[in-house]
Design a protein around this motif. Structure first.
Motif, PDB file in Angstrom:
ATOM      1  N   ASP A 171     -15.328 -58.564 -25.317  1.00 11.01           N
ATOM      2  CA  ASP A 171     -14.825 -57.242 -25.700  1.00 11.01           C
ATOM      3  C   ASP A 171     -15.910 -56.394 -26.362  1.00 11.01           C
ATOM      4  O   ASP A 171     -15.954 -55.179 -26.186  1.00 11.01           O
ATOM      5  N   LEU A 172     -16.831 -57.017 -27.104  1.00 11.67           N
ATOM      6  CA  LEU A 172     -17.928 -56.265 -27.718  1.00 11.67           C
ATOM      7  C   LEU A 172     -18.942 -55.818 -26.673  1.00 11.67           C
ATOM      8  O   LEU A 172     -19.511 -54.734 -26.767  1.00 11.67           O
ATOM      9  N   LEU A 173     -19.155 -56.657 -25.671  1.00 14.79           N
ATOM     10  CA  LEU A 173     -20.125 -56.324 -24.628  1.00 14.79           C
ATOM     11  C   LEU A 173     -19.718 -55.066 -23.859  1.00 14.79           C
ATOM     12  O   LEU A 173     -20.559 -54.334 -23.359  1.00 14.79           O
ATOM     13  N   ALA A 174     -18.432 -54.830 -23.765  1.00 19.04           N
ATOM     14  CA  ALA A 174     -17.928 -53.682 -23.004  1.00 19.04           C
ATOM     15  C   ALA A 174     -17.981 -52.380 -23.791  1.00 19.04           C
ATOM     16  O   ALA A 174     -17.822 -51.304 -23.216  1.00 19.04           O
ATOM     17  N   LEU A 175     -18.222 -52.444 -25.090  1.00 18.73           N
ATOM     18  CA  LEU A 175     -18.204 -51.248 -25.936  1.00 18.73           C
ATOM     19  C   LEU A 175     -19.540 -50.510 -25.883  1.00 18.73           C
ATOM     20  O   LEU A 175     -20.601 -51.117 -25.746  1.00 18.73           O
ATOM     21  N   SER A 176     -19.479 -49.195 -26.041  1.00 18.72           N
ATOM     22  CA  SER A 176     -20.694 -48.388 -26.151  1.00 18.72           C
ATOM     23  C   SER A 176     -21.301 -48.604 -27.537  1.00 18.72           C
ATOM     24  O   SER A 176     -20.647 -49.126 -28.451  1.00 18.72           O
ATOM     25  N   ASP A 177     -22.537 -48.156 -27.693  1.00 20.28           N
ATOM     26  CA  ASP A 177     -23.194 -48.264 -28.999  1.00 20.28           C
ATOM     27  C   ASP A 177     -22.416 -47.517 -30.082  1.00 20.28           C
ATOM     28  O   ASP A 177     -22.253 -48.010 -31.193  1.00 20.28           O
ATOM     29  N   LYS A 178     -21.935 -46.319 -29.754  1.00 16.51           N
ATOM     30  CA  LYS A 178     -21.182 -45.537 -30.737  1.00 16.51           C
ATOM     31  C   LYS A 178     -19.887 -46.251 -31.114  1.00 16.51           C
ATOM     32  O   LYS A 178     -19.492 -46.252 -32.281  1.00 16.51           O
ATOM     33  N   GLU A 179     -19.250 -46.869 -30.133  1.00 16.68           N
ATOM     34  CA  GLU A 179     -18.014 -47.613 -30.427  1.00 16.68           C
ATOM     35  C   GLU A 179     -18.312 -48.833 -31.294  1.00 16.68           C
ATOM     36  O   GLU A 179     -17.540 -49.154 -32.211  1.00 16.68           O
ATOM     37  N   LEU A 180     -19.432 -49.494 -31.038  1.00 20.76           N
ATOM     38  CA  LEU A 180     -19.818 -50.636 -31.872  1.00 20.76           C
ATOM     39  C   LEU A 180     -20.072 -50.204 -33.311  1.00 20.76           C
ATOM     40  O   LEU A 180     -19.647 -50.873 -34.253  1.00 20.76           O
ATOM     41  N   LEU A 181     -20.761 -49.090 -33.475  1.00 14.72           N
ATOM     42  CA  LEU A 181     -21.038 -48.592 -34.824  1.00 14.72           C
ATOM     43  C   LEU A 181     -19.735 -48.226 -35.537  1.00 14.72           C
ATOM     44  O   LEU A 181     -19.562 -48.522 -36.723  1.00 14.72           O
ATOM     45  N   GLN A 182     -18.821 -47.627 -34.799  1.00 20.43           N
ATOM     46  CA  GLN A 182     -17.523 -47.294 -35.380  1.00 20.43           C
ATOM     47  C   GLN A 182     -16.777 -48.573 -35.786  1.00 20.43           C
ATOM     48  O   GLN A 182     -16.202 -48.640 -36.876  1.00 20.43           O
ATOM     49  N   ARG A 183     -16.810 -49.575 -34.916  1.00 17.61           N
ATOM     50  CA  ARG A 183     -16.135 -50.842 -35.227  1.00 17.61           C
ATOM     51  C   ARG A 183     -16.775 -51.492 -36.463  1.00 17.61           C
ATOM     52  O   ARG A 183     -16.074 -52.039 -37.309  1.00 17.61           O
ATOM     53  N   HIS A 184     -18.101 -51.410 -36.552  1.00 21.59           N
ATOM     54  CA  HIS A 184     -18.800 -51.943 -37.733  1.00 21.59           C
ATOM     55  C   HIS A 184     -18.302 -51.229 -38.989  1.00 21.59           C
ATOM     56  O   HIS A 184     -18.002 -51.871 -39.998  1.00 21.59           O
ATOM     57  N   ASN A 185     -18.215 -49.897 -38.919  1.00 17.79           N
ATOM     58  CA  ASN A 185     -17.744 -49.114 -40.066  1.00 17.79           C
ATOM     59  C   ASN A 185     -16.303 -49.439 -40.433  1.00 17.79           C
ATOM     60  O   ASN A 185     -15.896 -49.266 -41.579  1.00 17.79           O
ATOM     61  N   GLU A 186     -15.543 -49.896 -39.464  1.00 16.78           N
ATOM     62  CA  GLU A 186     -14.140 -50.263 -39.706  1.00 16.78           C
ATOM     63  C   GLU A 186     -13.993 -51.712 -40.163  1.00 16.78           C
ATOM     64  O   GLU A 186     -12.885 -52.180 -40.372  1.00 16.78           O
ATOM     65  N   GLY A 187     -15.114 -52.422 -40.294  1.00 18.89           N
ATOM     66  CA  GLY A 187     -15.070 -53.773 -40.836  1.00 18.89           C
ATOM     67  C   GLY A 187     -15.230 -54.901 -39.841  1.00 18.89           C
ATOM     68  O   GLY A 187     -15.125 -56.068 -40.219  1.00 18.89           O
ATOM     69  N   ASP A 188     -15.499 -54.606 -38.576  1.00 17.35           N
ATOM     70  CA  ASP A 188     -15.716 -55.660 -37.576  1.00 17.35           C
ATOM     71  C   ASP A 188     -17.020 -56.375 -37.912  1.00 17.35           C
ATOM     72  O   ASP A 188     -18.104 -55.787 -37.847  1.00 17.35           O
ATOM     73  N   ALA A 189     -16.929 -57.634 -38.257  1.00 15.26           N
ATOM     74  CA  ALA A 189     -18.087 -58.396 -38.714  1.00 15.26           C
ATOM     75  C   ALA A 189     -19.107 -58.663 -37.606  1.00 15.26           C
ATOM     76  O   ALA A 189     -20.257 -58.967 -37.896  1.00 15.26           O
ATOM     77  N   ASP A 190     -18.720 -58.575 -36.351  1.00 16.43           N
ATOM     78  CA  ASP A 190     -19.620 -58.905 -35.249  1.00 16.43           C
ATOM     79  C   ASP A 190     -20.220 -57.688 -34.555  1.00 16.43           C
ATOM     80  O   ASP A 190     -21.168 -57.816 -33.785  1.00 16.43           O
ATOM     81  N   ALA A 191     -19.684 -56.520 -34.787  1.00 18.09           N
ATOM     82  CA  ALA A 191     -20.098 -55.335 -34.037  1.00 18.09           C
ATOM     83  C   ALA A 191     -21.565 -54.984 -34.271  1.00 18.09           C
ATOM     84  O   ALA A 191     -22.300 -54.689 -33.321  1.00 18.09           O
ATOM     85  N   PHE A 192     -22.026 -55.026 -35.511  1.00 11.67           N
ATOM     86  CA  PHE A 192     -23.417 -54.661 -35.768  1.00 11.67           C
ATOM     87  C   PHE A 192     -24.365 -55.703 -35.184  1.00 11.67           C
ATOM     88  O   PHE A 192     -25.452 -55.370 -34.719  1.00 11.67           O
ATOM     89  N   GLY A 193     -23.947 -56.946 -35.171  1.00 12.52           N
ATOM     90  CA  GLY A 193     -24.752 -57.993 -34.543  1.00 12.52           C
ATOM     91  C   GLY A 193     -25.005 -57.711 -33.073  1.00 12.52           C
ATOM     92  O   GLY A 193     -26.087 -57.981 -32.543  1.00 12.52           O
ATOM     93  N   GLU A 194     -23.999 -57.173 -32.392  1.00 14.34           N
ATOM     94  CA  GLU A 194     -24.169 -56.810 -30.984  1.00 14.34           C
ATOM     95  C   GLU A 194     -25.142 -55.641 -30.845  1.00 14.34           C
ATOM     96  O   GLU A 194     -25.980 -55.638 -29.947  1.00 14.34           O
ATOM     97  N   LEU A 195     -25.072 -54.670 -31.750  1.00 15.57           N
ATOM     98  CA  LEU A 195     -26.050 -53.573 -31.730  1.00 15.57           C
ATOM     99  C   LEU A 195     -27.465 -54.118 -31.919  1.00 15.57           C
ATOM    100  O   LEU A 195     -28.398 -53.711 -31.226  1.00 15.57           O
ATOM    101  N   PHE A 196     -27.609 -55.025 -32.858  1.00 13.13           N
ATOM    102  CA  PHE A 196     -28.907 -55.642 -33.108  1.00 13.13           C
ATOM    103  C   PHE A 196     -29.395 -56.363 -31.853  1.00 13.13           C
ATOM    104  O   PHE A 196     -30.545 -56.201 -31.434  1.00 13.13           O
ATOM    105  N   ARG A 197     -28.524 -57.151 -31.240  1.00 14.93           N
ATOM    106  CA  ARG A 197     -28.906 -57.911 -30.048  1.00 14.93           C
ATOM    107  C   ARG A 197     -29.368 -56.975 -28.937  1.00 14.93           C
ATOM    108  O   ARG A 197     -30.376 -57.224 -28.292  1.00 14.93           O
ATOM    109  N   ARG A 198     -28.667 -55.881 -28.760  1.00 16.10           N
ATOM    110  CA  ARG A 198     -28.995 -54.930 -27.698  1.00 16.10           C
ATOM    111  C   ARG A 198     -30.332 -54.225 -27.914  1.00 16.10           C
ATOM    112  O   ARG A 198     -31.041 -53.918 -26.967  1.00 16.10           O
ATOM    113  N   HIS A 199     -30.652 -53.932 -29.157  1.00 16.08           N
ATOM    114  CA  HIS A 199     -31.766 -53.011 -29.412  1.00 16.08           C
ATOM    115  C   HIS A 199     -32.947 -53.600 -30.175  1.00 16.08           C
ATOM    116  O   HIS A 199     -33.931 -52.897 -30.405  1.00 16.08           O
ATOM    117  N   LYS A 200     -32.877 -54.876 -30.545  1.00 18.44           N
ATOM    118  CA  LYS A 200     -33.948 -55.448 -31.364  1.00 18.44           C
ATOM    119  C   LYS A 200     -35.308 -55.415 -30.664  1.00 18.44           C
ATOM    120  O   LYS A 200     -36.318 -55.114 -31.284  1.00 18.44           O
TER     121      LYS A 200
END
Length: 180
Positions: free
Chosen positions: A7-36
């Motif tokens: 479900d995280l893989l299907a989200l856009s970067d903006k959606e991941l950031l929003q999910r992170h801001n809403e408390g999703d503990a894994d969303a920022f990790g996916e952003l990191f994985r994508r862009h590191k």
């Protein structure tokens, strides 16, 4: 290493950031994985030292993690991350005392390493004397090779502003680097 859930893989970067801001503990990790890797390349081009670049990427992602709530959504998440990592890299460079390691180590072309270090230190000193806006524009356009449009997105200013900052910055650098 955690693997992102489908479900995280299907989200856009903006959606991941929003999910992170809403408390999703894994969303920022996916952003990191994508862009590191891309941010690593940005930091390495900025500082030209793998250890400093690694620290800058770490600093940048920590800053992004903490400041995710300040993301306005005007630009792409990658543009926002790019700006944070470049700033972190430049902050790291500012804190380092100049050393002989700043010389290019090009084994193919023999060079006067002392003169190379001297020139690099002169350029770095001149860059540090420029206003932040001019310095950032020059670093992005002249040193990183970004287009004016890309630099404008990173700096969140108009393209004309980047062009004028570059022109003023180059003129100031020419004066600062003029032989005494």
């Amino acid at each position: 290493m955690t693997v992102a859930t489908p479900d995280l893989l299907a989200l856009s970067d903006k959606e991941l950031l929003q999910r992170h801001n809403e408390g999703d503990a894994d969303a920022f990790g996916e952003l990191f994985r994508r862009h590191k890797d891309r941010m690593w390349a940005v930091a390495l081009r900025t500082v030209r030292d793998p250890e400093i670049a690694a620290d800058a990427v770490q600093d940048g992602f920590i800053n992004a993690f903490r400041r995710a709530g300040s993301f306005r959504g005007d630009a792409a998440v990658t543009t926002w991350l790019h700006r944070i990592v470049v700033n972190a890299a430049l902050d790291r460079v500012r804190r380092i005392k100049p050393t002989a390691d700043l010389a290019d180590h090009d084994p193919v072309e023999p060079r006067d390493h002392h003169r190379s270090v001297e020139v690099r230190l002169d350029v770095r000193e001149a860059l540090e004397q420029l206003p932040e806006g001019q310095r950032m524009a020059l670093v992005l356009v002249d040193m990183h090779g970004l287009s004016v449009a890309e630099a404008a997105r990173v700096l969140e200013v108009a393209e004309g502003t980047v062009k004028s900052r570059c022109a003023r910055g180059r003129a100031a650098m020419a004066q600062l680097l003029e032989p005494a």
